[in-house]
Design an enzyme around this catalytic site. Structure first.
Site, PDB file in Angstrom:
ATOM      1  N   HIS A 160       0.839  -1.145  -0.320  1.00 43.95           N
ATOM      2  CA  HIS A 160      -0.095  -0.140   0.182  1.00 43.95           C
ATOM      3  C   HIS A 160       0.991   1.372   0.245  1.00 43.95           C
ATOM      4  O   HIS A 160       0.470   2.218   0.586  1.00 43.95           O
ATOM      5  CB  HIS A 160      -0.926   0.422   1.125  1.00 43.95           C
ATOM      6  N   SER A 281      15.006  20.573 -16.849  1.00 45.34           N
ATOM      7  CA  SER A 281      13.820  21.742 -17.049  1.00 45.34           C
ATOM      8  C   SER A 281      14.040  22.586 -17.505  1.00 45.34           C
ATOM      9  O   SER A 281      15.448  23.651 -16.926  1.00 45.34           O
ATOM     10  CB  SER A 281      13.165  21.979 -15.749  1.00 45.34           C
ATOM     11  N   LYS A 287      16.425  21.053 -11.730  1.00 47.17           N
ATOM     12  CA  LYS A 287      15.506  20.059 -12.169  1.00 47.17           C
ATOM     13  C   LYS A 287      15.954  18.900 -13.191  1.00 47.17           C
ATOM     14  O   LYS A 287      17.168  19.146 -13.498  1.00 47.17           O
ATOM     15  CB  LYS A 287      14.157  20.663 -12.863  1.00 47.17           C
ATOM     16  N   GLU A 294      10.154   7.744 -17.062  1.00 48.56           N
ATOM     17  CA  GLU A 294       8.946   8.303 -17.307  1.00 48.56           C
ATOM     18  C   GLU A 294       7.967   7.694 -18.920  1.00 48.56           C
ATOM     19  O   GLU A 294       6.716   7.429 -19.080  1.00 48.56           O
ATOM     20  CB  GLU A 294       8.577   9.629 -17.750  1.00 48.56           C
TER      21      GLU A 294
END
Ligand code: ARG
Length: 465
Positions: A160, A281, A287, A294
């Site tokens: 979980h 970024s 970043k 992804e």
């Protein structure tokens, strides 16, 4: 007679509309099959020789010309893409006739593009399945090497997405080894069904040439030949199966990516991804984004889409061949390309990841993930499991209120909950004990993990990986 660029001009009085010509053409996709189609044609010419459709000399000439075309294709695999012919089968026949004239027109005797295309596609699938098996073995091997390095790197295991019980980074790696191992075995299983040759099925009802189809199949590296031609020319189950295995394996790669994205997050900080697999970024200078992972997660969606597309195409198809089937290749090829590149990127990610051992250990020691051990302690002393579970729940509550770990409580605190608690409880709560107490098969103990690593290494070495 005028020169033909089509294989079926005779019955038609009017020229095809240029729009339809383009719409109908598949050469920009099926050029990939050129090599397999030529090998299929060479094997077919040998069968034609055996049943006296071709003489020795004729077969020889055809075979030589096909070898020359093969060489031409190997030198320039995209040579045919702008040639304005309908498909790869047409292109090869046109090339053959260009080289040896009317004799080239004999090759298609008793054959149809319907059995030809599925033979070439099956041969391509067989070739790519072997490639895919190698990539799946490589990713297992990379995970095994990482597991050996991180055998004792303790980190939290989750259910979980809540810290549940301590595990090690190696144990996490070995979980993914199992998934990719199952993908590999699914591919091996598919090879049995890919090993049946449809060549000699004709358009749908078989061939009028008295050929030995078993011999033809063996010549092409198949184990046997199909038993019903109506099925053989319309069967694309193997495409669905390959896409289904691709989808399952992409699901594994996607879960792997999701875990790594979480481990790499600023909040958790268990790992650091290499600079050459991340990007920045355009606005925020600080970043470093896990784009590679992804993209794997995103491409999984496209591969699932391919599986569904193929199933939907087949769903309402009457027997036997219908042109709908031509779509199979433009669905299959990109999906397999995606799968291969995702495997390559995942391998590189695992090879170059930096594990933050201290952050992993610190997190594993927090979150009361040794509470199960405390239950086990009481059970060993004769308390029933259910009662022990309740007592430990209460102790955890006290520790939460005191903002401390279980092992930071005094022995007198423990004894307020049960008289059987003694000083040996602290040893039980030690994180290393939590790991090594799971010593039966499949458990996270160092011994079990080493055993698992040894087993996988043996099977990979047997395959020369
Ligand atoms: N290009 C076709 C395909 O990929 C080859 C078979 C064509 N057969 C036919 N009867 N039109 O499916």
């Amino acid at each position: 007679m005028k020169k033909q660029k089509k294989l079926w001009g005779g019955r038609f009085n009017q020229k095809t509309h240029p729009l339809f010509e383009k719409f109908n053409s598949s050469i920009h996709i099926d050029y990939i099959l050129a090599k397999y189609d030529i090998l299929g044609s060479i094997a077919w010419s040998e069968s034609l020789l055996e049943c006296n459709v071709l003489t020795d000399e004729e077969q020889h000439q055809i075979q030589n010309a096909l070898h020359q075309i093969l060489q031409q294709v190997c030198d320039n695999p995209k040579i045919m893409v702008n040639s304005h012919v309908e498909d790869i089968h047409t292109w090869i026949e046109v090339q053959l006739i260009k080289r040896i004239g009317n004799l080239g027109k004999k090759l298609h005797t008793g054959r149809s593009r319907n059995d030809q295309v599925t033979t070439s596609l099956k041969l391509w699938c067989k070739y790519i399945v072997h490639d895919l098996i190698t990539y799946l073995q490589k990713i297992q091997y990379t995970l095994i090497l990482q597991a050996e390095i991180s055998l004792k790197c303790i980190m939290p295991g989750y259910t979980h997405l809540q810290r549940a019980q301590p595990i090690t980074f190696a144990f996490w790696c070995l979980a993914y080894v199992e998934m990719f191992n199952r993908d590999e075995s699914r591919l091996n299983n598919l090879l049995y069904r890919l090993n049946v040759s449809p060549l000699g099925s004709g358009a749908l009802s078989g061939t009028f040439c008295k050929i030995n189809r078993e011999k033809l199949a063996l010549r092409l590296g198949f184990a046997s030949s199909t038993r019903n031609s109506l099925d053989a020319v319309s069967d694309r189950d193997y495409v669905v199966e390959l896409l289904s295995i691709a989808s399952m394996s992409m699901m594994h790669l996607s879960r792997f990516s999701e875990d790594f994205i979480f481990f790499n997050s600023g909040e958790v900080n268990f790992i650091e991804l290499s600079d050459f697999l991340t990007s920045g970024s355009s606005l925020m200078p600080q970043k470093k984004n896990p784009d590679a992972l992804e993209l794997i997660r995103g491409k999984t969606g496209s591969v699932y889409g391919s599986l569904i597309s193929m199933l939907v195409i087949l769903k309402g198809l009457p027997l036997s061949y219908n042109k709908d089937l031509q779509e199979d290749k433009s669905i299959l090829f990109p999906a397999i390309n995606n799968w291969i590149i995702c495997l390559k990127v995942a391998i590189l990610t695992i090879k170059t990841v930096k594990i933050n051992i201290n952050a992993c250990l610190k997190s594993a020691c927090q979150g009361y993930s040794n509470a199960t051990e405390l239950t086990e302690y009481l059970v060993h002393k004769g308390v029933t499991f259910r009662e022990a579970h309740y007592i430990v729940g209460k102790i955890v509550l006290e520790a939460i209120q005191k903002k401390c770990a279980l092992e930071d409580l005094n022995i007198s605190d423990f004894q307020r909950y049960h008289i059987l608690f003694d000083c040996d409880v602290y040893e039980k709560l030690n994180v290393l004990n939590c790991i090594n107490s799971k010593s039966s098969k499949g458990g996270v103990s160092f011994r079990q993990m080493l055993h698992h690593i040894m087993q996988i290494k043996k099977s990979l070495h047997a395959n020369n990986i």
